[in-house]
Design a protein around this motif. Structure first.
Motif, short mmCIF file in Angstrom:
data_model
loop_
_atom_site.label_atom_id
_atom_site.label_comp_id
_atom_site.label_asym_id
_atom_site.label_seq_id
_atom_site.Cartn_x
_atom_site.Cartn_y
_atom_site.Cartn_z
N LYS A 197 29.02 -33.15 0.47
CA LYS A 197 29.70 -33.17 1.77
C LYS A 197 29.85 -31.76 2.33
O LYS A 197 29.88 -31.57 3.56
CB LYS A 197 31.07 -33.85 1.65
CG LYS A 197 31.77 -34.04 3.00
CD LYS A 197 30.93 -34.85 3.98
CE LYS A 197 31.61 -34.97 5.34
NZ LYS A 197 30.80 -35.73 6.29
N GLY A 198 29.94 -30.76 1.47
CA GLY A 198 29.97 -29.37 1.94
C GLY A 198 28.71 -29.02 2.70
O GLY A 198 28.75 -28.36 3.75
N LEU A 246 22.20 -31.19 -1.30
CA LEU A 246 22.73 -32.55 -1.47
C LEU A 246 22.39 -33.02 -2.88
O LEU A 246 21.25 -33.38 -3.17
CB LEU A 246 22.10 -33.47 -0.42
CG LEU A 246 22.22 -32.96 1.03
CD1 LEU A 246 21.40 -33.82 1.98
CD2 LEU A 246 23.68 -32.89 1.47
N ASN A 247 23.38 -33.03 -3.75
CA ASN A 247 23.14 -33.31 -5.18
C ASN A 247 23.48 -34.75 -5.57
O ASN A 247 23.63 -35.06 -6.75
CB ASN A 247 23.95 -32.35 -6.05
CG ASN A 247 25.45 -32.63 -6.02
OD1 ASN A 247 25.95 -33.21 -5.06
ND2 ASN A 247 26.15 -32.21 -7.05
N THR A 249 23.76 -43.09 -5.08
CA THR A 249 22.72 -43.41 -4.12
C THR A 249 23.16 -42.87 -2.76
O THR A 249 24.29 -43.11 -2.32
CB THR A 249 22.50 -44.93 -4.03
OG1 THR A 249 22.13 -45.40 -5.32
CG2 THR A 249 21.41 -45.26 -3.02
N MET A 250 22.27 -42.13 -2.10
CA MET A 250 22.64 -41.52 -0.82
C MET A 250 22.98 -42.59 0.22
O MET A 250 22.27 -43.58 0.36
CB MET A 250 21.49 -40.65 -0.31
CG MET A 250 21.79 -39.92 0.98
SD MET A 250 23.07 -38.65 0.83
CE MET A 250 22.11 -37.36 0.03
N HIS A 251 24.07 -42.37 0.93
CA HIS A 251 24.51 -43.31 1.95
C HIS A 251 23.63 -43.19 3.20
O HIS A 251 23.00 -42.16 3.45
CB HIS A 251 25.99 -43.09 2.29
CG HIS A 251 26.34 -41.68 2.67
ND1 HIS A 251 26.13 -40.61 1.84
CD2 HIS A 251 26.93 -41.19 3.79
CE1 HIS A 251 26.55 -39.50 2.45
NE2 HIS A 251 27.03 -39.83 3.62
N GLY A 296 17.32 -34.45 -4.91
CA GLY A 296 18.57 -33.75 -5.18
C GLY A 296 18.38 -32.26 -5.40
O GLY A 296 19.19 -31.62 -6.06
N GLU A 297 17.32 -31.68 -4.82
CA GLU A 297 17.05 -30.26 -5.03
C GLU A 297 18.12 -29.40 -4.37
O GLU A 297 18.54 -29.65 -3.24
CB GLU A 297 15.68 -29.90 -4.45
CG GLU A 297 15.29 -28.44 -4.63
CD GLU A 297 13.87 -28.14 -4.15
OE1 GLU A 297 13.60 -26.97 -3.85
OE2 GLU A 297 13.04 -29.07 -4.09
N MET A 298 18.55 -28.37 -5.10
CA MET A 298 19.51 -27.43 -4.56
C MET A 298 18.78 -26.15 -4.15
O MET A 298 17.80 -25.75 -4.77
CB MET A 298 20.59 -27.12 -5.60
CG MET A 298 21.37 -28.34 -6.07
SD MET A 298 22.23 -29.21 -4.73
CE MET A 298 23.49 -27.99 -4.33
N PHE A 299 19.27 -25.52 -3.09
CA PHE A 299 18.58 -24.39 -2.50
C PHE A 299 19.42 -23.12 -2.61
O PHE A 299 20.65 -23.16 -2.50
CB PHE A 299 18.28 -24.66 -1.03
CG PHE A 299 17.37 -25.83 -0.79
CD1 PHE A 299 16.01 -25.66 -0.67
CD2 PHE A 299 17.89 -27.12 -0.71
CE1 PHE A 299 15.17 -26.74 -0.45
CE2 PHE A 299 17.07 -28.22 -0.50
CZ PHE A 299 15.69 -28.02 -0.37
#
Length: 229
Positions: free
Chosen positions: A105-106, A127-128, A135-137, A160-163
């Motif tokens: 959510k951040g 978005l992790n 499951t993504m909404h 779910g990759e973080m950058f």
């Protein structure tokens, strides 16, 4: 205004600072405080800056609420998606000054703003949800689809990759990167520039540009409530 969202108005610029524990969790009370602060900023006709604590904007929804039960989770996600929609249609410019990590959510707060400034450093943005078994909404998918580069959208939402902050600029989470000590000054300078635009034209153009997205989010919020129930 609130211990969770402080409100500072100066020279037509309202700075909203999130402060809820070490990860700035987004709880029902935080969202209530957010809405109250946005109400005040609208009354004040102010350009909005949203920021957090040194090193973090937010780590996402309050997991205690999300794991309390389906009803609680549905309620929080609905409120959060409705807040995102409100930010996207806010009548005055919205800047996010991201001081570090922005997760789940951040990161969606970044995707809901008009201009996003981040800081260089060992921070994660993204978005992790699938990493932690969620499951993504629908609303999240549609917001990410609209605001992220297509290649980054799939990597972010599905994998779910973080950058890193630098890669987050390329992905579409951020517009600009600065040194941590320059963050608030840069945000204030950006707000001063945005104060010069015609706010009525800004509001009407924003609603034209985002008309399809806002309608899609309205439908997605309904779908999320049906699915999670």
């Amino acid at each position: 205004m609130s211990e969770l969202i402080s409100y500072h108005l100066e020279d037509g610029i309202a700075t909203l600072t999130l402060s809820n524990g070490k990860v700035n969790a987004i709880s029902p009370d935080v969202i209530t405080a957010f809405n109250a602060a946005l109400d005040q900023a609208t009354t004040d006709r102010a350009v909005v800056i949203i920021t957090g604590q040194p090193g973090i904007l937010s780590g996402g929804y309050d997991l205690k609420v999300m794991t309390a039960g389906p009803k609680e989770a549905v309620s929080l996600v609905t409120a959060g998606s409705t807040l995102a929609r409100r930010l996207l249609s806010h009548p005055f410019p919205v800047i996010v000054a991201c001081p570090g990590h922005a997760v789940a959510k951040g990161a969606f707060l970044l995707l809901s703003a008009d201009y996003r400034i981040g800081v260089d450093g060992p921070f994660s943005i993204g978005l992790n949800e699938v990493q932690i078994g969620m499951t993504m909404h629908h609303a999240g998918i549609e917001l990410a689809r609209d605001r992220l580069r297509r290649s980054a959208f799939h990597r972010s939402v599905i994998n779910g990759e973080m950058f890193s902050p630098k890669d987050a600029v390329d992905a579409g989470f951020l517009d600009k990167l600065v040194a941590p000590e320059a963050l608030l000054e840069t945000a204030l300078n950006a707000a001063q520039q945005l104060k010069k635009i015609n706010m009525n034209a800004h509001k009407k153009t924003k609603l034209k540009v985002r008309k399809e997205l806002l309608e899609t989010l309205d439908n997605a919020i309904i779908l999320d409530q049906e699915h999670l129930n």
